[in-house]
Write a protein that holds these residues in place. Structure first.
Motif, mmCIF file in Angstrom:
data_model
loop_
_atom_site.group_PDB
_atom_site.id
_atom_site.type_symbol
_atom_site.label_atom_id
_atom_site.label_comp_id
_atom_site.label_asym_id
_atom_site.label_seq_id
_atom_site.Cartn_x
_atom_site.Cartn_y
_atom_site.Cartn_z
ATOM 1 N N GLY A 218 -0.348 -6.947 6.332
ATOM 2 C CA GLY A 218 -0.610 -6.004 7.407
ATOM 3 C C GLY A 218 0.646 -5.473 8.056
ATOM 4 O O GLY A 218 0.610 -4.489 8.801
ATOM 5 N N ARG A 219 1.766 -6.070 7.817
ATOM 6 C CA ARG A 219 3.022 -5.600 8.392
ATOM 7 C C ARG A 219 3.694 -4.591 7.469
ATOM 8 O O ARG A 219 3.448 -4.563 6.258
ATOM 9 C CB ARG A 219 3.957 -6.799 8.648
ATOM 10 C CG ARG A 219 3.395 -7.811 9.645
ATOM 11 C CD ARG A 219 4.246 -9.071 9.696
ATOM 12 N NE ARG A 219 5.596 -8.789 10.144
ATOM 13 C CZ ARG A 219 6.584 -9.691 10.165
ATOM 14 N NH1 ARG A 219 6.343 -10.934 9.756
ATOM 15 N NH2 ARG A 219 7.779 -9.352 10.592
ATOM 16 N N SER A 220 4.550 -3.760 8.028
ATOM 17 C CA SER A 220 5.294 -2.780 7.225
ATOM 18 C C SER A 220 6.427 -3.492 6.496
ATOM 19 O O SER A 220 6.992 -4.478 6.983
ATOM 20 C CB SER A 220 5.881 -1.692 8.119
ATOM 21 O OG SER A 220 6.797 -0.895 7.397
ATOM 22 N N SER B 129 0.857 -1.190 0.000
ATOM 23 C CA SER B 129 0.000 0.000 0.000
ATOM 24 C C SER B 129 0.895 1.242 0.000
ATOM 25 O O SER B 129 1.898 1.296 0.697
ATOM 26 C CB SER B 129 -0.898 0.008 1.239
ATOM 27 O OG SER B 129 -1.550 1.262 1.360
ATOM 28 N N ASP C 204 5.254 3.772 5.468
ATOM 29 C CA ASP C 204 5.437 2.434 6.032
ATOM 30 C C ASP C 204 5.311 1.374 4.957
ATOM 31 O O ASP C 204 5.860 0.274 5.095
ATOM 32 C CB ASP C 204 4.386 2.166 7.124
ATOM 33 C CG ASP C 204 4.690 2.963 8.388
ATOM 34 O OD1 ASP C 204 5.866 3.385 8.525
ATOM 35 O OD2 ASP C 204 3.777 3.179 9.186
ATOM 36 N N LYS D 257 2.683 -0.579 3.818
ATOM 37 C CA LYS D 257 2.091 -1.773 4.421
ATOM 38 C C LYS D 257 1.964 -2.894 3.387
ATOM 39 O O LYS D 257 1.616 -2.670 2.229
ATOM 40 C CB LYS D 257 0.701 -1.446 4.972
ATOM 41 C CG LYS D 257 0.690 -0.456 6.146
ATOM 42 C CD LYS D 257 1.230 -1.099 7.414
ATOM 43 C CE LYS D 257 1.067 -0.147 8.611
ATOM 44 N NZ LYS D 257 1.587 -0.734 9.859
#
Length: 626
Positions: free
Chosen positions: A49-51, A21, A26, A28
Motif C-alpha cells: 500500500g505504500r509508494s 502497481s 507512485d 504502489k
C-alpha cells in the motif's frame, strides 16, 4: 493473470522482491516477499500500500539513481520489456549500514489485453560494482530507445553491452537476450576485425572515432555477410573524468554504397563507348571526371538510357543547347524538346528498338533555349553483355545545315523546273503547229518522237514540281465526290494506249462514289499502272481490281515482272529511291511512288506491296470511303 501457485513460485525466493502497481507514477507496492521484509529487519509487517518512493528516497539513494529508476520503470512499461539496472546503491533503512550495490531486475506483467498493470521488482546483491559510467548519464536510457539510428552503450574494458535500442539489434540481427554480455561473446565474428581494437583505442585515449562506408562482416540469418556502415565511437566519462563506457552509433549504408558502385560501373561503361568515338591515339583514364570532360568536349549531344529506355545521362552539350541542367533534362525526357510533329514517329521507332534490341535511328527537330527548333540525326545502340542488354548509348548529331541544303536543293529544282517548263511549252506549241501544217507527212515519224519526248520531259518536270510542293506543304487538294469506277476505267484506257505490248485487265471494279481529289487519285493509279508496265518488260498482262471491305476501298495492281526483294519494299515509297540493280535499266527519277504515298496519306489512306522476285509484284492502296 497471476494464479496462487504462480504467485508463490514468483515470490518464494531468496532475493528481495516486491510487486508494484503501474497506475500512476507512485508505483504502489502491492506485495513484498519474506526476503524483502527480512532484509528490511521488518519480518512482521508488510509495506503493501505504500509508494515505492517511500522505500527509495534521497535518504538512502543518490538523486541520479532515483531519476534512473523512475525512467527505467516507465520505459519497461512502455516497451513491455524486462530491463536491468546495475550498480544501484541503496541502503535498507532499518539496517543502519552503509549503502550497498544492487542489481535491479524490472519485469512488466501483462494482462489478457496485452497491457502491463503490474511490475515485479527484484533486488540482487552485487559483490562488486559492475559499471560506473552509466550512472553519470541517466538521461540516455530514454533517448537510446527512441533515436532513429542504431545506438548502444558498451561498458568497461570487456565492452559489456549495457544499453541497446531496437534499431541496433535489427542491424546486428540479434535480440535483447545479448544485453549484459561482452561484445565478443555475442558477436564473435568481430574477433579478427579491426573494430574491437578501435573500441579499446577510444576507451584508453578518451578520443572519439568515426568512419563512413566501412565494411563489417556480420553473421546475418546464419551466414557471414558484408555490410557497409557509417559509425561513430564516443567515449562517456564519469564524474571523475575517466572514460568508463562508449556510446556506439551505427547506420547501414549498404544501399547507398551499392548505388555509388552502380554509378561507377556506368561511368566505366561510358568510358568503353567513348573510346570507340574518340581518336585512336587518345589515351583515356578510367576516372569519371575525365570521362565526363571528354564527353562534354564532343560537339555532339551524348546521352544514355537504361535497359527500360528511360533517359539517365546527358552531356553538357545537351544542357547548353536546351538551357537546363542535367537533372532537369533527365526529369523532362526528350518529349519536352522534340517537335510535336516529329514526336509520334520518334517514339514509335524508340519502342521498336526497345522491343527488338536493334539500332535506333531517326531524325527530329529539337527545341533550343533560343526558342528555335533545329534538325538532329539521333542514333543509339544497345550495350549487351553476356546476352543481357545493360543500357543504350546515344548521340544526336546536328544536321540543320544538311536540311537547309536540302531545302535549297528543292528550291533550285522548283526554279529549274519552271525555267524548263517555259521553253518546253513553246516547243510543244510549235510542234503542234508543224503537225497541223505538214502536208507531205515526210517528218511525221520525227515529229511523233519529238512529241513523245516532250511529253516525257513534261512528266518529269511535273513530278519534280509535285515533290517541291509536298516538301513545302503547298500541294493543294480539291476534295469533291466523283465516280471512282469511271476514273479507274479511264486511267486504264489512257495507259493502255501507251503500252501496246501489255494487256491491262480490269477484273473487278466496284460502283462507288468517292470523296477526294480526282486528279490526284488518278495520278496514283497512273503511277501504279506505269510502274507495272515498266518493271514487267516480258510480261503480257496486268491485272487491276477494286473491292469494298467494310468502309474501305481496296485497289490492287498486279504485274508478272521482275519482282521486288523484301529489303527494298519498305523503301520504294521514299523520295528518289531506286532499287540498286535496276536503277540504270529503267527510266525515271524514283519520284512517282513517293508522290503517290503522299497523296494517299493526305486522303487518310495507306499502301503496301506483295512481291516475289522473278514472279512479279502486287501494289495495293486503301482509301476510306465511309
Amino acid at each position: 493473470m497471476l494464479t496462487d501457485a504462480l504467485f508463490q513460485a514468483l515470490f518464494n525466493i531468496s532475493s528481495p522482491r516486491i510487486l508494484l502497481s503501474v497506475h500512476g507514477r507512485d508505483f504502489k507496492i502491492i506485495y513484498d516477499n519474506e526476503a524483502f521484509r527480512s532484509a528490511s529487519l521488518n519480518e512482521t509487517f508488510s509495506i503493501a500500500g505504500r509508494s515505492i518512493w517511500d522505500l527509495f528516497n534521497a535518504g538512502n539513494c543518490s538523486s541520479d539513481n532515483l531519476v534512473l529508476l523512475e525512467n527505467t520503470l516507465i520505459q519497461s512499461v512502455e516497451l513491455k520489456q524486462t530491463l536491468f539496472l546495475y550498480d544501484f546503491d541503496y541502503q535498507f533503512a532499518a539496517t543502519g549500514h552503509g549503502k550497498t550495490c544492487w542489481e535491479l531486475e524490472i519485469i512488466p506483467i501483462e494482462n489478457e489485453n496485452g497491457q502491463p498493470p503490474y511490475i515485479i521488482l527484484t533486488l540482487k546483491l552485487q559483490k562488486k560494482q559492475k559499471y560506473t559510467g552509466i550512472q553519470q548519464h541517466p538521461e540516455l536510457l530514454n533517448i537510446v530507445s527512441h533515436i532513429p539510428i542504431g545506438l548502444c552503450i558498451l561498458s568497461g574494458e570487456t565492452m559489456v553491452l549495457e544499453i541497446v535500442n531496437e534499431k541496433m539489434l535489427n542491424l546486428w540481427d540479434r535480440n535483447d537476450s545479448i544485453q549484459g554480455l561482452p561484445l565478443l561473446e555475442f558477436m564473435p565474428e568481430l574477433t579478427d576485425q579491426v573494430f574491437p581494437k578501435l573500441l579499446q583505442q577510444v576507451y584508453t585515449s578518451g578520443i572519439a572515432f568515426s568512419n563512413r562506408g566501412a565494411v563489417v562482416q556480420l553473421v546475418v540469418g546464419g551466414r557471414l555477410k558484408s555490410v557497409y556502415m557509417d559509425f561513430s565511437y564516443t567515449p562517456l566519462k564519469n564524474s571523475d573524468g575517466v572514460t568508463d563506457s562508449i556510446l556506439v552509433m551505427a547506420e547501414d549504408v549498404t544501399d547507398n554504397i551499392m548505388g555509388l558502385q552502380r554509378e561507377q560501373q556506368l561511368a566505366e561503361r561510358l568510358t568503353a563507348i567513348n573510346e570507340e568515338l574518340s581518336f585512336s591515339n587518345l589515351e583515356l583514364a578510367e576516372n569519371e571526371s575525365r570521362i565526363r570532360f571528354l564527353l562534354n568536349a564532343l560537339p555532339q549531344q551524348v546521352w544514355t538510357a537504361d535497359s527500360a529506355g528511360l533517359l539517365d545521362y546527358v552531356n553538357q552539350v545537351v544542357c547548353d543547347d536546351f538551357g537546363f541542367d542535367v537533372a532537369t533534362v533527365i526529369g523532362h525526357g526528350w518529349q519536352k524538346f522534340v517537335h510535336p510533329d516529329d514526336l509520334a514517329e520518334s517514339l514509335e521507332k524508340w519502342s521498336n528498338a526497345l522491343e527488338t534490341g536493334c539500332e535506333y535511328v531517326t531524325e527530329f527537330r529539337l527545341l533550343f533555349q533560343d526558342g528555335n527548333y533545329r534538325w538532329f540525326l539521333s542514333r543509339a545502340i544497345p550495350l549487351i553483355e553476356n546476352g543481357k542488354l545493360l543500357l543504350w548509348i546515344g548521340t544526336n548529331t546536328n544536321i540543320e545545315l544538311q536540311k537547309s541544303n536540302e531545302q535549297r536543293k528543292d528550291e533550285f529544282i522548283s526554279i529549274a523546273s519552271h525555267e524548263l517548263k517555259t521553253p518546253l511549252t513553246s516547243i510543244k506549241a510549235f510542234n503542234q503547229l508543224i503537225q497541223r501544217k505538214n502536208q507531205e507527212h515526210a517528218l511525221d515519224g520525227f515529229i511523233l518522237k519529238s512529241a513523245q519526248n516532250i511529253a516525257r520531259l513534261e512528266r518529269l518536270i511535273k513530278d519534280l514540281l509535285d515533290v517541291t510542293k509536298i516538301n513545302a506543304g503547298k500541294i493543294n487538294y480539291e476534295l469533291e465526290p466523283f465516280d471512282f469506277r469511271k476514273m479507274l476505267i479511264e486511267t486504264i484506257e489512257n495507259v493502255q494506249l501507251t503500252a501496246p505490248d501489255h494487256t491491262i485487265i480490269l477484273e473487278n471494279a466496284v460502283e462507288i462514289s468517292c470523296l477526294g481529289d480526282r486528279y490526284r487519285l488518278e495520278q496514283v493509279v497512273h503511277n501504279f499502272l506505269t510502274n507495272a508496265v515498266k518493271y514487267s518488260p516480258d510480261g503480257q498482262k496486268i491485272i487491276v481490281k477494286s473491292t469494298l471491305e467494310e468502309n474501305d476501298l481496296i485497289v490492287s495492281v498486279q504485274d508478272f515482272g521482275i519482282g521486288i526483294a523484301e529489303k527494298d519494299r519498305k523503301r520504294l515509297f521514299e523520295r528518289y529511291y531506286r532499287v540498286g540493280d535496276n536503277a540504270m535499266r529503267f527510266e525515271g527519277l524514283g519520284l512517282g511512288l513517293f508522290i503517290s504515298s503522299e497523296i494517299l496519306r493526305r486522303h487518310q489512306g495507306n499502301f503496301w506491296i506483295e512481291s516475289e522476285p522473278g514472279y512479279g509484284s502486287t501494289f495495293f492502296f486503301r482509301l476510306p470511303v465511309g
